[in-house]
Scaffold this active site. Sequence first.
Site, PDB file in Angstrom:
ATOM      1  N   TRP A 156      -0.229 -34.115   2.541  1.00  0.00           N
ATOM      2  CA  TRP A 156      -1.067 -34.575   3.654  1.00  0.00           C
ATOM      3  C   TRP A 156      -0.463 -35.769   4.393  1.00  0.00           C
ATOM      4  O   TRP A 156      -0.936 -36.132   5.458  1.00  0.00           O
ATOM      5  CB  TRP A 156      -2.459 -34.969   3.120  1.00  0.00           C
ATOM      6  N   ASN A 157       0.542 -36.428   3.819  1.00  0.00           N
ATOM      7  CA  ASN A 157       0.927 -37.715   4.412  1.00  0.00           C
ATOM      8  C   ASN A 157       1.740 -37.585   5.707  1.00  0.00           C
ATOM      9  O   ASN A 157       1.749 -38.494   6.523  1.00  0.00           O
ATOM     10  CB  ASN A 157       1.621 -38.627   3.389  1.00  0.00           C
ATOM     11  N   LYS A 184       1.583 -23.211   3.088  1.00  0.00           N
ATOM     12  CA  LYS A 184       0.280 -23.677   2.594  1.00  0.00           C
ATOM     13  C   LYS A 184       0.190 -25.178   2.824  1.00  0.00           C
ATOM     14  O   LYS A 184       0.807 -25.970   2.117  1.00  0.00           O
ATOM     15  CB  LYS A 184       0.084 -23.393   1.107  1.00  0.00           C
ATOM     16  N   PRO A 185      -0.548 -25.599   3.861  1.00  0.00           N
ATOM     17  CA  PRO A 185      -0.667 -27.035   4.111  1.00  0.00           C
ATOM     18  C   PRO A 185      -1.607 -27.681   3.095  1.00  0.00           C
ATOM     19  O   PRO A 185      -2.364 -26.983   2.414  1.00  0.00           O
ATOM     20  CB  PRO A 185      -1.275 -27.097   5.516  1.00  0.00           C
ATOM     21  N   ALA A 186      -1.561 -29.001   3.017  1.00  0.00           N
ATOM     22  CA  ALA A 186      -2.472 -29.715   2.121  1.00  0.00           C
ATOM     23  C   ALA A 186      -3.914 -29.468   2.560  1.00  0.00           C
ATOM     24  O   ALA A 186      -4.191 -29.383   3.762  1.00  0.00           O
ATOM     25  CB  ALA A 186      -2.160 -31.208   2.151  1.00  0.00           C
ATOM     26  N   SER A 242       4.045 -34.424  -5.224  1.00  0.00           N
ATOM     27  CA  SER A 242       4.293 -35.265  -6.396  1.00  0.00           C
ATOM     28  C   SER A 242       5.257 -34.579  -7.370  1.00  0.00           C
ATOM     29  O   SER A 242       5.387 -33.351  -7.378  1.00  0.00           O
ATOM     30  CB  SER A 242       2.974 -35.560  -7.101  1.00  0.00           C
ATOM     31  N   GLU A 245      11.018 -31.768  -2.836  1.00  0.00           N
ATOM     32  CA  GLU A 245      11.044 -33.138  -2.291  1.00  0.00           C
ATOM     33  C   GLU A 245       9.889 -33.856  -2.958  1.00  0.00           C
ATOM     34  O   GLU A 245       8.734 -33.677  -2.572  1.00  0.00           O
ATOM     35  CB  GLU A 245      10.868 -33.107  -0.770  1.00  0.00           C
ATOM     36  N   LEU A 246      10.186 -34.674  -3.954  1.00  0.00           N
ATOM     37  CA  LEU A 246       9.114 -35.170  -4.828  1.00  0.00           C
ATOM     38  C   LEU A 246       8.886 -36.674  -4.665  1.00  0.00           C
ATOM     39  O   LEU A 246       9.275 -37.265  -3.665  1.00  0.00           O
ATOM     40  CB  LEU A 246       9.437 -34.780  -6.268  1.00  0.00           C
ATOM     41  N   CYS A 304       6.727 -41.190   0.762  1.00  0.00           N
ATOM     42  CA  CYS A 304       7.566 -41.075  -0.433  1.00  0.00           C
ATOM     43  C   CYS A 304       8.741 -42.052  -0.390  1.00  0.00           C
ATOM     44  O   CYS A 304       9.293 -42.392  -1.424  1.00  0.00           O
ATOM     45  CB  CYS A 304       8.081 -39.655  -0.547  1.00  0.00           C
ATOM     46  N   GLU A 309       4.584 -44.842  -8.508  1.00  0.00           N
ATOM     47  CA  GLU A 309       4.514 -44.860  -7.048  1.00  0.00           C
ATOM     48  C   GLU A 309       3.164 -45.461  -6.648  1.00  0.00           C
ATOM     49  O   GLU A 309       2.121 -44.932  -7.025  1.00  0.00           O
ATOM     50  CB  GLU A 309       4.590 -43.392  -6.600  1.00  0.00           C
ATOM     51  N   GLU A 353      16.757 -31.586   2.917  1.00  0.00           N
ATOM     52  CA  GLU A 353      16.164 -31.081   4.152  1.00  0.00           C
ATOM     53  C   GLU A 353      16.743 -31.863   5.313  1.00  0.00           C
ATOM     54  O   GLU A 353      17.037 -33.053   5.181  1.00  0.00           O
ATOM     55  CB  GLU A 353      14.651 -31.247   4.120  1.00  0.00           C
TER      56      GLU A 353
END
Length: 490
Positions: free
Chosen positions: A158-159, A182-184, A239, A260-261, A294, A391, A468
């Site tokens: 979502w960020n 699939k979006p948040a 995450s 991408e975590l 992130c 985090e 990416e």
Amino acid sequence: MSLVLTDRSLVRSHAYVGGEWCEAEGGTTVPVEDPANGQVIGSVPEMHGIDAVRAIAAAAAALPTWREETAASRGDSLRKWSAAVTAATDDLAAIVTAESGKPLAEARGEVAYAASFLDWYAEEARRAYGEIIPPPQADKRLLVIRQPIGVAAAITPWNFPAAMILRKVAAALAAGCSMVVKPAPQTPLTALALATLAERAGIPAGVLNVVTGSLASSRDIGTAICESPVVRALSFTGSTAAGIALAQQAAATVKKVSLELGGNASLVVFDDADLEAAVAGAVAAKFRNAGQTCVCANRIYVQAGIHDAFVEHFTAAVRGLKVGPGAERDVTVGPLIDSRAVAKVTGLVDEALASGGVANLGGKPDGRGGHFFEPTVLTRVNASMRLAREEIFGPVAPVFRFETEAEALELANATEFGLASYFFSRDVSRCFRVAEQLECGMVGINTGMLSTAVAPFGGVKASGIGREGGRYGMDEYQELKYLCFGEIHS
Ligand code: NAP
């Protein structure tokens, strides 16, 4: 409805599968809320695995025609989509702010950043070069070609509701893949607005599909994607825990997985740094999106000789930030995404304060209530505190003191994560030495902002696999095929 737009048709209440705007098979919907005030701003289908399977089938049906198009033609489509996104900047930014909470200026910046991936990959599509290898036998000719991997899937957080989607979709579509996104659950409206613009720009039906879900149905959709043998690549941003779970599920069908975590970025200020630049860089790297990125600086290490001056100037700069709803004029720090986030950040700060940390500024949820948290500067913090290891994902800046370069490197690398790091120094030798020894995928040197569509974004260690953006981003959606010609006679 608090969402005022020029083009109201961008706000969808249906998902997008196979070129159709559709409901969930089960018929249920889920509301979308504005994190600044809890107001419901829309609702979307609450889809499940069965809907994801339908979207995967639609993507598979669209694949043969899309991948047969020339790269130039696919690039043209992406360019048209980019133009449509850019023309709709004001409306898209309003949607991003309404569902993610970020300040409007940042939302506009995100829309431009998101569109830049479409522009970049519109060009990169034509550079999917192969290779000719000098053969070991005179009658052989050896070639390597790049081909689209097939149906790809994206699961996004979502960020950055726009950028995290277009960063993946642009590369996948340029490579000749079709995609299921699939979006948040918190931010599906931006994804659906982007799909609306894709449809208008002429992206063919089924090439892009958006499957919306709820917090309760996400796992089901994820399982359907991971277990489908049709989906050949999965790109996930989120995450580390969720990334590990998805990678394990995807292993059974041997998918190409890019992850991408989470991050735990260090920002090191050496004695020889330009103080003003370091303060500005630290504010930018820490407080963007209320600390919910992130690559946000999670741990700020300052060398003893400059420590007190840095803390003084940094605290003054942070005091100048303005907290409030993202849509309000001049606001620079919006709300956190939800009450869970407020509770997590509060817990991390409380633990640090109880263990000897000092709040030079802030230190608790903002007085206006809701999901707002005070911009916070903490000193007298140490490596054993949870906020040094986890985090923070909030507007909290812990400032640690260190003595030597070796100590700074040891502290910066003492984390399971390895996404971004930043440091400030005017010594060129130190710049190379430190940059080369930091264990991470990206280093900001004398800058707090490093993201751009033209450079590779990604991490090492528990921060992920793959890259990416840049000329490497399309690799995630391509297979190499080796062609060996025999019986070539001169
Ligand atoms: P998250 O809890 O991992 O969720 C990310 C997205 O994945 C959400 O939409 C979530 O849906 C979904 N998801 C999680 N597990 C799933 C599963 N098994 N199947 C299907 N969907 C699943 O992360 P978040 O809190 O939204 O985002 C913040 C995290 O993302 C931070 O750690 C941040 O560092 C990371 N991030 C990384 C990058 C990067 O490029 N490295 C960029 C941005 C953010 P539900 O919410 O419904 O579970």
